[in-house]
Design a protein around this motif. Structure first.
Motif, PDB file in Angstrom:
ATOM      1  N   PHE A 148      -1.188   5.604  -5.027  1.00 26.64           N
ATOM      2  CA  PHE A 148      -0.880   5.119  -3.678  1.00 26.64           C
ATOM      3  C   PHE A 148      -1.049   6.279  -2.695  1.00 26.64           C
ATOM      4  N   ARG A 149      -2.301   6.478  -2.283  1.00 27.73           N
ATOM      5  CA  ARG A 149      -2.660   7.683  -1.526  1.00 27.73           C
ATOM      6  C   ARG A 149      -2.073   7.701  -0.124  1.00 27.73           C
ATOM      7  N   ASN A 150      -1.664   6.545   0.364  1.00 31.49           N
ATOM      8  CA  ASN A 150      -1.098   6.507   1.719  1.00 31.49           C
ATOM      9  C   ASN A 150       0.130   7.400   1.868  1.00 31.49           C
ATOM     10  N   ILE A 151       0.873   7.596   0.779  1.00 31.26           N
ATOM     11  CA  ILE A 151       2.070   8.444   0.871  1.00 31.26           C
ATOM     12  C   ILE A 151       1.659   9.866   1.241  1.00 31.26           C
ATOM     13  N   PHE A 191      15.594   4.091 -11.131  1.00 30.29           N
ATOM     14  CA  PHE A 191      14.953   4.992 -10.163  1.00 30.29           C
ATOM     15  C   PHE A 191      13.800   5.700 -10.846  1.00 30.29           C
ATOM     16  N   GLU A 192      12.695   5.860 -10.137  1.00 33.14           N
ATOM     17  CA  GLU A 192      11.547   6.572 -10.708  1.00 33.14           C
ATOM     18  C   GLU A 192      10.755   7.295  -9.623  1.00 33.14           C
ATOM     19  N   GLN A 193       9.865   8.197 -10.054  1.00 27.28           N
ATOM     20  CA  GLN A 193       8.996   8.941  -9.142  1.00 27.28           C
ATOM     21  C   GLN A 193       7.964   8.008  -8.509  1.00 27.28           C
ATOM     22  N   PRO A 194       7.641   8.221  -7.227  1.00 29.10           N
ATOM     23  CA  PRO A 194       6.506   7.464  -6.667  1.00 29.10           C
ATOM     24  C   PRO A 194       5.182   7.963  -7.252  1.00 29.10           C
ATOM     25  N   ASP A 195       4.226   7.060  -7.404  1.00 27.79           N
ATOM     26  CA  ASP A 195       2.907   7.405  -7.938  1.00 27.79           C
ATOM     27  C   ASP A 195       1.983   7.725  -6.757  1.00 27.79           C
ATOM     28  N   THR A 196       1.991   8.991  -6.353  1.00 22.15           N
ATOM     29  CA  THR A 196       1.234   9.358  -5.143  1.00 22.15           C
ATOM     30  C   THR A 196      -0.272   9.454  -5.409  1.00 22.15           C
ATOM     31  N   LYS A 197      -0.658   9.537  -6.678  1.00 21.55           N
ATOM     32  CA  LYS A 197      -2.100   9.580  -6.990  1.00 21.55           C
ATOM     33  C   LYS A 197      -2.729   8.211  -6.762  1.00 21.55           C
ATOM     34  N   THR A 206       0.824  -1.222   0.000  1.00 24.84           N
ATOM     35  CA  THR A 206       0.000   0.000   0.000  1.00 24.84           C
ATOM     36  C   THR A 206       0.851   1.261   0.000  1.00 24.84           C
ATOM     37  N   MET A 207       2.173   1.103   0.142  1.00 21.51           N
ATOM     38  CA  MET A 207       3.134   2.206   0.286  1.00 21.51           C
ATOM     39  C   MET A 207       3.035   2.891   1.655  1.00 21.51           C
ATOM     40  N   MET A 208       2.168   2.398   2.539  1.00 22.58           N
ATOM     41  CA  MET A 208       2.144   2.985   3.882  1.00 22.58           C
ATOM     42  C   MET A 208       3.475   2.751   4.584  1.00 22.58           C
ATOM     43  N   ASN A 209       4.120   1.639   4.253  1.00 20.42           N
ATOM     44  CA  ASN A 209       5.421   1.389   4.882  1.00 20.42           C
ATOM     45  C   ASN A 209       6.363   2.569   4.649  1.00 20.42           C
ATOM     46  N   PHE A 215      -8.400  -3.853  -1.145  1.00 23.04           N
ATOM     47  CA  PHE A 215      -7.127  -3.125  -1.084  1.00 23.04           C
ATOM     48  C   PHE A 215      -7.311  -1.607  -1.078  1.00 23.04           C
ATOM     49  N   LEU A 216      -8.208  -1.129  -1.945  1.00 23.84           N
ATOM     50  CA  LEU A 216      -8.386   0.328  -2.057  1.00 23.84           C
ATOM     51  C   LEU A 216      -9.161   0.918  -0.884  1.00 23.84           C
TER      52      LEU A 216
END
Ligand code: MG
Length: 388
Positions: free
Chosen positions: A308-311, A300-306, A217-220, A346-347
């Motif tokens: 994975f909203r947990n970020i 290396f790439e940008q995180p997809d914050t849209k 979930t990218m919450m980690n 998941f969502l």
């Protein structure tokens, strides 16, 4: 590490993934380490086996229902057996403990970590939730009681290692790397269909279930951003995330002159565990070595914050501070548990967290009691929300 004197280690959560790997490290360095305390929540059979092998002074089984089993199995051993999580609070303060490895999962680790800090123990911190929930309190207590906190989380260990020898040279920013988890590159409609078994398949790391779901979930990474803020005394603007799918560069520090230091290695948790237990020494290990030839492409790439909203939620919690990270963490723990029991999809996880962050009352400068109340209230609210 003093010559000729073994470090006496208390492992809180010895039957989990970190705890088991820590025992592997200790087993390889009997001249440096000995086990003085082992604790587990429910896995009493493994706790018994570990106790017989490592001969700690004491063991604690948190779940009192298993006390008699442990007591009986260790009856002819010179090992004290205790039950209940309150026993841990006392045991971490005992004179025969030098280092406390906090490897239990979730908010449950907070109280015993505070007790260990108050006793001036060295904390090998593997329980990131502790710093997320009560970073301000923990950091100030660590200063007051001169308790060193050495991170075990691989990213934070990397940053810590980059900072050794820098003698407070100003840090411009840190860059936390993230593998992106099993769903890197997914969009919202593909995430809607993912199952528990998909989420539990991490591409690089072998970890416990909670942190594996948090990685998916990218919450980690969100929790790690807040953990880094407190460990290294940073402003939110100084912390960046970059996706690095190979998990070889464990994190980076950029200094005031623009120079960047990184720490690299294979994704193997025994490395940061051993570093934390042995600090400031680097002990010899026989762990597999990294070779650039096996990894010709580190990307290396940008995180997809849209997606994975947990970020975004974690950055919001970090910036606003107070008890908001505590609310976020408690809601996440309940949401992950519900996902693991297939009660939500998941969502729903970020939805539930966001709603809880809106509803639970904000406290600007929480005391320990406020944190405990916030954690409790959030869990009740989040469970109700999930039940609907
Ligand atoms: Mg990590």
């Amino acid at each position: 590490m003093q010559e000729g004197k073994k470090r006496r280690i208390a492992i809180l959560g010895s039957t989990g993934s970190i705890g088991r790997q820590a025992l592997e490290v200790i087993d390889q360095h009997p001249e440096h380490f000995e086990v003085s305390v082992l604790t587990a929540n429910n896995s009493y059979e493994l706790l018994i086996a570990q106790a017989i092998k490592f001969q700690p002074n004491s063991v604690v089984i948190s779940n009192e229902n298993f006390y008699l089993q442990v007591k009986e199995a260790l009856a002819d051993q010179p090992i004290k057996v205790f039950a209940g999580s309150e026993s841990i609070d006392q045991i971490v303060q005992s004179d025969d403990v030098d280092v406390v490895l906090t490897a239990m999962v979730g908010f449950a680790g907070l109280r015993s970590t505070i007790k260990a800090i108050e006793a001036g123990k060295v904390i090998a911190l593997a329980n990131k939730e502790t710093l997320v929930v009560a970073g301000e309190l923990i950091s100030s207590l660590a200063v007051k009681y001169r308790s060193a906190i050495i991170p075990v989380d691989s990213e934070h260990s990397a940053i810590f290692q980059c900072l050794v020898g820098e003698n407070h040279n100003p840090v411009e920013k840190i860059i936390l790397t993230a593998s992106g988890g099993p769903f890197r590159g997914y969009n919202l409609s593909s995430l809607e269909k993912v199952k528990k078994s998909d989420a539990l398949k991490h591409p690089n790391w072998t970890m416990g279930q909670k942190v594996t779901i948090d990685s998916a979930t990218m919450m980690n990474k969100g929790l790690e951003v807040i953990e880094a803020k407190w460990l290294f005394g940073l402003e939110p603007e100084q912390i960046e995330i970059v996706i690095h799918p190979q998990s070889i560069v464990h994190s980076l520090v950029q200094f005031a002159d623009g120079s960047i230091k990184a720490q690299l290695g294979l994704p193997d948790m025994r490395l940061p565990i051993q570093y934390a237990l042995g600090f400031p020494k680097r002990l010899k290990s026989n762990f597999p070595r990294f070779s650039f030839m096996d990894y010709p492409n580190l990307t290396f790439e940008q995180p997809d914050t849209k997606t994975f909203r947990n970020i975004g939620l974690a950055f919001e919690a970090m910036k606003k501070g107070g008890n908001l990270p505590c609310i976020m963490n408690a809601a996440n723990e309940i949401a992950v548990e519900a996902f693991l029991h297939e009660k939500i999809n998941f969502l729903n996880i970020p939805e539930v967290i966001e709603k809880s962050m809106e509803i639970i009352s904000f406290v600007k400068e929480p005391s320990l009691d406020d944190y405990i109340a916030t954690d409790y209230d959030t869990r009740i609210y989040t469970k109700e929300l999930i039940g609907k």
